[in-house]
Design a protein around this motif. Sequence first.
Motif, PDB file in Angstrom:
ATOM      1  N   ASP A 162       0.784  -1.151   0.227  1.00 40.23           N
ATOM      2  CA  ASP A 162      -0.152   0.119   0.057  1.00 40.23           C
ATOM      3  C   ASP A 162       1.162   1.262   0.475  1.00 40.23           C
ATOM      4  O   ASP A 162       0.560   2.299  -0.827  1.00 40.23           O
ATOM      5  N   PHE A 163       1.795   1.215   0.470  1.00 41.38           N
ATOM      6  CA  PHE A 163       3.214   2.548   0.517  1.00 41.38           C
ATOM      7  C   PHE A 163       3.731   2.193   0.003  1.00 41.38           C
ATOM      8  O   PHE A 163       3.963   3.776  -0.759  1.00 41.38           O
ATOM      9  N   TYR A 164       4.703   1.522  -1.094  1.00 47.51           N
ATOM     10  CA  TYR A 164       5.456   1.359  -1.851  1.00 47.51           C
ATOM     11  C   TYR A 164       5.545   0.936  -3.228  1.00 47.51           C
ATOM     12  O   TYR A 164       5.811   1.310  -4.444  1.00 47.51           O
ATOM     13  N   GLY A 165       4.229   0.151  -2.766  1.00 45.09           N
ATOM     14  CA  GLY A 165       3.173  -0.558  -5.168  1.00 45.09           C
ATOM     15  C   GLY A 165       4.169  -1.697  -4.564  1.00 45.09           C
ATOM     16  O   GLY A 165       4.501  -2.314  -3.655  1.00 45.09           O
ATOM     17  N   ARG A 166       4.399  -2.901  -5.741  1.00 45.45           N
ATOM     18  CA  ARG A 166       3.760  -3.745  -5.864  1.00 45.45           C
ATOM     19  C   ARG A 166       5.373  -4.094  -5.148  1.00 45.45           C
ATOM     20  O   ARG A 166       6.798  -3.837  -5.952  1.00 45.45           O
ATOM     21  N   LEU A 167       5.805  -5.051  -4.079  1.00 49.60           N
ATOM     22  CA  LEU A 167       6.845  -6.039  -4.195  1.00 49.60           C
ATOM     23  C   LEU A 167       7.658  -6.437  -4.961  1.00 49.60           C
ATOM     24  O   LEU A 167       6.000  -7.697  -5.386  1.00 49.60           O
ATOM     25  N   ASP A 168       8.472  -6.473  -5.657  1.00 50.78           N
ATOM     26  CA  ASP A 168       8.998  -7.835  -6.666  1.00 50.78           C
ATOM     27  C   ASP A 168       9.685  -9.101  -5.768  1.00 50.78           C
ATOM     28  O   ASP A 168       8.900  -9.214  -4.504  1.00 50.78           O
ATOM     29  N   ASN A 169       9.272  -9.964  -6.726  1.00 48.63           N
ATOM     30  CA  ASN A 169      10.219 -10.995  -5.981  1.00 48.63           C
ATOM     31  C   ASN A 169      10.801 -11.221  -4.670  1.00 48.63           C
ATOM     32  O   ASN A 169      11.044 -12.005  -3.549  1.00 48.63           O
TER      33      ASN A 169
END
Length: 283
Positions: A162-169
């Motif tokens: 919600d804060f950074y956007g989608r986290l990568d793997n």
Amino acid sequence: MSGIIAALAFGAVLTGCSAIKLAYNNLPEVAYWWLDGYVDFSGAQTPKSKDDLTALLAWHRETELPKIVAVLQKAEALAPNDITSAQACELVADVRTRLVAAAERAEAPGAALAVTLSEAQLQTLARKYAKNDAEYVKDWVDRAPAQQQEKRYDKFLEQNEDFYGRLDNDQRDLLNRLTAQSMFDAKRVDAERRKRQQEALVLLRRFNAERTSAADAQPVIHAYVQRIAEPRPGAWRDYQQGMLEEGCRYVATLHNATRPEQRQKAVQRLRAYQIDLRDLAAR
């Protein structure tokens, strides 16, 4: 505290600005019904409780919202760059100061209400505590360690995305490893919750039995709030401090693994928070 830490010290407190703007002006009514679920207000208690909650919100709007904006400005200045664990902890301390200030402001109206609670209302409160405790045990204590870790990972993932956007793997793997290394102890938390609940019930029953005045009850309530905010030296204080330091390290570690565009999203989110809180303060 871990929920605050997990969203870079303040995002979890806000839980989404649009929701805050919609709900803030209705907080007295919302808070009244929330409290009513714990003590079942009598007809005589209702008007004063609503007036006290309205006054508390007015104070918070005028006094606290500008200070919260200042905390957000500090977080915004840090967000584009790598941060240290100490910087994360400084933000957490700022948030904690604001939360304690609000709790202390509520002590006087809280004392005025506390001394009017009947034994029947205290029994209602005890039943509510027991219900909450049973839910916590079901949600956390009864889960196997791997299930607890998964639940906490899912919660932290939602907050951070919600804060950074989608986290990568790779970022998700990092978050999973950090969660797996945590010293979180659901049984210890459950035991402390129950201890504080019983302490509150003992104090409230004493007020009832001794017909304590609000003026005499307030310093007792203040001491109770302070014991929660600053536990006495011992195992629980050590655990709290350990969780705080752990959370600060984890915030810094994950933030430092984010990409420039993710940090920019964090900056935008923090600026949006500030705009909404300034709008609320101006009303």
